[in-house]
Design a protein around this motif. Structure first.
Motif, PDB file in Angstrom:
ATOM      1  N   UNK A   1      16.147  30.542   2.854  1.00 59.81           N
ATOM      2  CA  UNK A   1      16.938  30.589   4.085  1.00 59.81           C
ATOM      3  C   UNK A   1      16.362  29.596   5.087  1.00 59.81           C
ATOM      4  N   UNK A   2      17.218  28.720   5.583  1.00 59.70           N
ATOM      5  CA  UNK A   2      16.791  27.720   6.548  1.00 59.70           C
ATOM      6  C   UNK A   2      17.014  28.283   7.923  1.00 59.70           C
ATOM      7  N   UNK A   3      15.929  28.538   8.661  1.00 59.68           N
ATOM      8  CA  UNK A   3      16.060  29.157   9.961  1.00 59.68           C
ATOM      9  C   UNK A   3      16.079  28.150  11.091  1.00 59.68           C
ATOM     10  N   UNK A   4      15.633  26.924  10.831  1.00 63.10           N
ATOM     11  CA  UNK A   4      15.551  25.890  11.848  1.00 63.10           C
ATOM     12  C   UNK A   4      16.435  24.718  11.460  1.00 63.10           C
ATOM     13  N   UNK A   5      17.367  24.389  12.328  1.00 61.57           N
ATOM     14  CA  UNK A   5      18.260  23.262  12.101  1.00 61.57           C
ATOM     15  C   UNK A   5      17.847  22.110  13.005  1.00 61.57           C
ATOM     16  N   UNK A   6      17.706  20.943  12.404  1.00 60.14           N
ATOM     17  CA  UNK A   6      17.375  19.755  13.184  1.00 60.14           C
ATOM     18  C   UNK A   6      18.572  18.825  13.247  1.00 60.14           C
ATOM     19  N   UNK A   7      18.689  18.150  14.381  1.00 61.38           N
ATOM     20  CA  UNK A   7      19.745  17.151  14.524  1.00 61.38           C
ATOM     21  C   UNK A   7      19.224  15.996  15.373  1.00 61.38           C
ATOM     22  N   UNK A   8      19.654  14.776  15.083  1.00 54.35           N
ATOM     23  CA  UNK A   8      20.458  14.447  13.909  1.00 54.35           C
ATOM     24  C   UNK A   8      19.617  14.456  12.636  1.00 54.35           C
ATOM     25  N   UNK A   9      20.271  14.398  11.504  1.00 58.59           N
ATOM     26  CA  UNK A   9      19.548  14.356  10.233  1.00 58.59           C
ATOM     27  C   UNK A   9      18.992  12.962   9.987  1.00 58.59           C
ATOM     28  N   UNK A  10      19.774  11.950  10.358  1.00 62.34           N
ATOM     29  CA  UNK A  10      19.349  10.562  10.219  1.00 62.34           C
ATOM     30  C   UNK A  10      19.590   9.832  11.541  1.00 62.34           C
ATOM     31  N   UNK A  11      18.681   8.924  11.860  1.00 59.50           N
ATOM     32  CA  UNK A  11      18.806   8.172  13.090  1.00 59.50           C
ATOM     33  C   UNK A  11      18.211   6.796  12.878  1.00 59.50           C
ATOM     34  N   UNK A  12      19.013   5.772  13.183  1.00 61.44           N
ATOM     35  CA  UNK A  12      18.554   4.397  13.065  1.00 61.44           C
ATOM     36  C   UNK A  12      18.808   3.716  14.399  1.00 61.44           C
ATOM     37  N   UNK A  13      17.733   3.239  15.024  1.00 59.98           N
ATOM     38  CA  UNK A  13      17.870   2.655  16.347  1.00 59.98           C
ATOM     39  C   UNK A  13      17.103   1.346  16.428  1.00 59.98           C
ATOM     40  N   UNK A  14      17.383   0.603  17.479  1.00 60.80           N
ATOM     41  CA  UNK A  14      16.683  -0.652  17.729  1.00 60.80           C
ATOM     42  C   UNK A  14      15.382  -0.374  18.492  1.00 60.80           C
ATOM     43  N   UNK A  15      14.417  -1.201  18.242  1.00 61.82           N
ATOM     44  CA  UNK A  15      13.148  -1.121  18.976  1.00 61.82           C
ATOM     45  C   UNK A  15      13.424  -1.153  20.476  1.00 61.82           C
ATOM     46  N   UNK A  16      12.746  -0.274  21.210  1.00 65.17           N
ATOM     47  CA  UNK A  16      12.895  -0.237  22.657  1.00 65.17           C
ATOM     48  C   UNK A  16      13.860   0.825  23.160  1.00 65.17           C
ATOM     49  N   UNK A  17      14.688   1.356  22.259  1.00 62.36           N
ATOM     50  CA  UNK A  17      15.636   2.392  22.670  1.00 62.36           C
ATOM     51  C   UNK A  17      14.943   3.749  22.789  1.00 62.36           C
ATOM     52  N   UNK A  18      15.604   4.644  23.503  1.00 63.56           N
ATOM     53  CA  UNK A  18      15.113   6.022  23.624  1.00 63.56           C
ATOM     54  C   UNK A  18      15.902   6.920  22.681  1.00 63.56           C
ATOM     55  N   UNK A  19      15.314   8.039  22.280  1.00 62.49           N
ATOM     56  CA  UNK A  19      16.012   8.961  21.396  1.00 62.49           C
ATOM     57  C   UNK A  19      15.496  10.375  21.608  1.00 62.49           C
TER      58      UNK A  19
END
Lengths: 114, 111
Positions: free
Chosen positions: B1-19
């Motif tokens: 049973x997965x009790x913790x959900x993370x989002x997003x699953x995948x993230x691709x960003x440019x250097x210098x960006x915030x997330x």
């Protein structure tokens, strides 16, 4: 050593064979965990040892999986009659216990069943 | 049973960006941890948060534990290629005998 050590780092085995994976926790850590991780995914809990208490085996996926911890230190995870779906990275972690839940992981054993 | 959900699953960003990465659950945890995992390595602990509403900073990383201790967020400012990896949250049960790991967020920072 200073960290959690696992061996072997890689294991390729034929379907139906038994395998043993070893974990040497950080000295003095009373808690030891085994997890399984499929490619790029989160961790699936397998089993937990705390001191001399009975282990929490609630995560073991089948009776082909078993684990021991000898002398409160080294642990061995055994998979009998391996299947292809057993292929994964098996991670071991230890923590100080006694209210300190910070876990330190080994590098894992990559198991491939062919 | 997965009790913790993370989002997003995948993230691709440019250097210098915030997330921001989110870790959500319907369960209450005694503490919550964030790990980063690089290919071929085990997860490495980044931080542990214990108190509801707690905020911890680790250089460009800011971690927050929800008031109800059910969720958490990880904010990275001015991302660097060295931040690339799989980020995992993990909640500890009251007894501390289980860590419930999230589904993971795979971050790629492009130079």
């Amino acid at each position: 050593g200073a960290g959690v050590s696992q061996s072997p780092s890689n294991k390729v085995t034929e379907k139906g064979k038994d395998v043993e994976l070893r974990c040497d926790p950080i000295s003095g850590h009373t808690a030891l965990y085994w997890y399984r991780q499929s490619l790029g995914q989160g961790l699936e809990f397998l089993i937990y040892f705390q001191g001399n208490s009975a282990p929490d085996k609630s995560g073991l996926p089948s009776d082909r999986f078993s684990a021991e911890r000898t002398g409160g230190s080294v642990s061995t995870l055994t998979i009998q009659r391996t299947q292809q779906e057993d292929s994964a990275v098996y991670l071991c972690a230890s923590s100080p216990g006694q209210g300190n839940t910070e876990a330190f992981f080994g590098q894992g054993t990559r198991l491939t069943v062919v | 049973t997965q009790l913790l959900e993370q989002s997003p699953q995948f993230l691709s960003i440019q250097e210098g960006e915030n997330l921001t990465v989110y870790c959500n659950s319907s369960s209450v945890f005694s503490s919550l941890q964030w790990y980063r995992q690089e290919p071929g390595e085990g997860p490495v602990l980044l931080v542990t948060v214990v108190t509801g509403g707690e905020v911890k900073k680790l250089k460009r990383l800011t971690f927050q534990f929800g008031d109800a201790r059910k969720d958490s967020s990880l904010h990275i400012t001015a991302a660097q290629p060295g931040d690339t990896g799989l980020y995992l949250c993990a909640g500890a049960s009251d007894t501390g005998n289980q860590f419930y790991f999230g589904t993971g967020t795979s971050l790629t920072v492009i130079p």
